[in-house]
Motif scaffolding. Structure first.
Motif, short mmCIF file in Angstrom:
data_model
loop_
_atom_site.label_atom_id
_atom_site.label_comp_id
_atom_site.label_asym_id
_atom_site.label_seq_id
_atom_site.Cartn_x
_atom_site.Cartn_y
_atom_site.Cartn_z
N MET A 126 1.03 -1.03 -0.11
CA MET A 126 -0.06 -0.03 0.14
C MET A 126 1.00 1.47 0.10
N ARG A 127 1.84 1.30 0.80
CA ARG A 127 2.86 2.33 0.84
C ARG A 127 3.35 2.72 -0.39
N CYS A 128 3.93 1.82 -1.20
CA CYS A 128 4.43 1.55 -2.63
C CYS A 128 3.37 2.26 -3.31
N LEU A 129 2.12 1.89 -3.53
CA LEU A 129 0.88 2.42 -4.24
C LEU A 129 1.07 3.81 -4.19
N VAL A 130 0.83 4.14 -2.86
CA VAL A 130 0.72 5.61 -2.51
C VAL A 130 1.73 6.48 -2.90
N GLU A 131 2.93 5.73 -2.81
CA GLU A 131 4.16 6.89 -3.00
C GLU A 131 4.26 6.86 -4.74
N LEU A 132 3.71 5.92 -5.51
CA LEU A 132 3.77 5.86 -6.85
C LEU A 132 2.76 6.93 -7.57
N ALA A 133 1.58 6.77 -6.57
CA ALA A 133 0.62 7.71 -7.17
C ALA A 133 1.11 9.15 -7.05
N LYS A 142 -9.87 -1.23 -15.20
CA LYS A 142 -10.62 -0.07 -15.73
C LYS A 142 -9.87 0.81 -16.12
N MET A 143 -8.41 0.89 -16.00
CA MET A 143 -7.43 1.83 -16.69
C MET A 143 -7.02 1.44 -18.11
N LYS A 144 -7.83 1.71 -19.10
CA LYS A 144 -7.40 0.98 -20.28
C LYS A 144 -6.69 2.16 -20.97
N LYS A 145 -6.88 3.47 -20.80
CA LYS A 145 -6.18 4.70 -21.46
C LYS A 145 -5.61 5.15 -20.41
N PHE A 146 -4.53 6.09 -20.80
CA PHE A 146 -3.90 7.00 -19.79
C PHE A 146 -4.10 8.41 -20.24
N GLU A 147 -4.89 8.58 -21.03
CA GLU A 147 -5.29 9.88 -21.57
C GLU A 147 -6.42 10.56 -20.69
N PHE A 148 -6.22 10.88 -19.68
CA PHE A 148 -7.10 11.66 -18.81
C PHE A 148 -6.82 12.78 -17.85
N PRO A 149 -7.43 13.71 -17.58
CA PRO A 149 -6.72 14.63 -16.78
C PRO A 149 -6.60 14.27 -15.05
N LEU A 150 -5.55 15.20 -14.55
CA LEU A 150 -5.13 14.74 -13.42
C LEU A 150 -6.21 14.71 -12.24
N HIS A 151 -7.31 15.67 -12.37
CA HIS A 151 -8.26 15.36 -11.39
C HIS A 151 -8.95 14.03 -11.39
N HIS A 152 -9.24 13.44 -12.70
CA HIS A 152 -9.56 12.00 -12.74
C HIS A 152 -8.83 10.87 -12.05
N PHE A 153 -7.38 11.29 -12.29
CA PHE A 153 -6.57 10.31 -11.77
C PHE A 153 -6.72 10.19 -10.16
N LEU A 154 -6.86 11.59 -9.47
CA LEU A 154 -6.69 11.85 -8.36
C LEU A 154 -8.12 11.34 -7.42
N ASN A 155 -9.01 11.21 -8.45
CA ASN A 155 -10.46 10.95 -7.67
C ASN A 155 -10.62 9.46 -7.70
#
Length: 92
Positions: A28-35, A79-92
């Motif tokens: 979990m720590r690794c995922l948070v740091e990566l995010a 669900k992450m099929k494409k990586f073209e999305f805005p930052l706010h989408h990633f953060l939500n």
């Protein structure tokens, strides 16, 4: 010729993930740091895309986790099929 920063960062993130994914807390720590790294480097498209690919693979790996609490997160990777999305989408 030196490796591109995106490829090098992705390689390091992948290595870190593989070292830590067996422990629930470390995972979990690794995922948070990566995010957090993705968020920090969002404006560098090459780096962002490389790190998002690692992040997605890490989530997919969780679908096979021995920890039931983590397995459901594998769905997020699917669900992450494409990586073209805005930052706010990633953060939500």
């Amino acid at each position: 010729r030196d490796a591109e920063p995106g490829a090098l960062a992705a390689e390091r993130a992948t290595a870190r993930w593989h070292e830590q994914r067996d422990s629930k807390t470390c995972c979990m720590r690794c995922l948070v740091e990566l995010a957090q790294q993705v968020e920090r480097d969002w404006d560098d498209e090459r780096l962002r895309l490389a790190l998002l690919a690692v992040f997605r693979q890490a989530l997919l790996d969780l679908g096979e986790s021995r920890h039931a609490e983590l397995r459901w997160m594998g769905v997020l990777g699917r669900k992450m099929k494409k990586f073209e999305f805005p930052l706010h989408h990633f953060l939500n």
